[in-house]
Design an enzyme around this catalytic site. Sequence first.
Site, short mmCIF file in Angstrom:
data_model
loop_
_atom_site.label_atom_id
_atom_site.label_comp_id
_atom_site.label_asym_id
_atom_site.label_seq_id
_atom_site.Cartn_x
_atom_site.Cartn_y
_atom_site.Cartn_z
N LYS A 1 0.69 -1.08 0.04
CA LYS A 1 -0.19 0.11 0.16
C LYS A 1 0.64 1.43 0.09
O LYS A 1 2.21 1.33 0.37
CB LYS A 1 -0.97 -0.09 1.30
CG LYS A 1 -2.18 -0.99 0.96
CD LYS A 1 -3.01 -0.89 2.08
CE LYS A 1 -4.49 -1.86 1.78
NZ LYS A 1 -5.35 -1.83 3.01
N ARG A 32 -3.90 -10.08 5.16
CA ARG A 32 -4.51 -10.21 3.96
C ARG A 32 -3.43 -9.38 2.92
O ARG A 32 -2.84 -8.23 2.91
CB ARG A 32 -5.84 -8.99 3.88
CG ARG A 32 -6.35 -9.14 2.33
CD ARG A 32 -7.78 -8.08 2.51
NE ARG A 32 -8.21 -8.16 1.41
CZ ARG A 32 -8.09 -7.25 0.41
NH1 ARG A 32 -7.20 -6.37 0.61
NH2 ARG A 32 -8.68 -7.34 -0.66
#
Length: 283
Positions: free
Chosen positions: A231, A265
Amino acid sequence: MAKDTFLNRKLTLNCKGRLVDLSQPQVMAIINLTPDSFYGSSRVNVKDELLLKVENFIKEGAAFIDLGAYSSRPGALNISSQEETDRLLPAVEEINKQFPNALISIDTFRADVAEKAINAGAHIINDIAAGNLDDQMFATVAKLGVPYIMMHMKGTPQNMQQDPVYNNLTEEVLSYFLEKVDVLKKQGVKDMIIDPGFGFAKTLEHNYELLKNMEALSVLELPILVGVSRKSMICKLLNIKPEEALNGTSVLNTVALLKGANILRVHDVKEAVECVRLIEYCK
């Protein structure tokens, strides 16, 4: 961190009669059935490519396969419920056919999409909006009786990064979940997982503040899912691209595990499984 910090947390999930133990953290593999997700290598659009990815993820140790058909990256395009469903259901059916033991999570904030996917063979609902974008979601989860992942986010994927402001981020996130959990329990939902929502309606500083204080969420006594894989909180800080962010992802996954994460995740299963194994061995 005191070893007994997380002792009272509920660490099992009932996935359509299959009990999943989260006392040792597990890994959830990301598969995007979209043309515009931020990390290109997570996207698939043909059946053979999908099944090969699933096979590899399972071999590498993924406990869950998370399917998303609506891109939630900042500024992503909105698509219809029908288009989302059309992308998801064939994938759920193919995975069930070829890998009947796979546990499938559906990444959607729409109750009708979630219900169709669960009825097609999926096992878990993963809602980035925690019911805020569909007032039927909680009732649908209760009716279906499946585990529910609820994430913290303000606004929508289209506007969530437009100057997010908090007076006390950790307290606001905790209050958000306390309210949601109370409502869900009253509706009879038993299996809940919380996701702090790294990268969603949060600045770079917010993300690291939340990670630093993540142990505060243990008061909820629920499993915690962490999704930091490749991210912008990594890329912006290190001035790199998502394709270069595997090392940073492993570092933050390790931090998250030390602070009580039960599910990682990720886009890169093998490396995340190695993080789990090493941390567990050090306990």
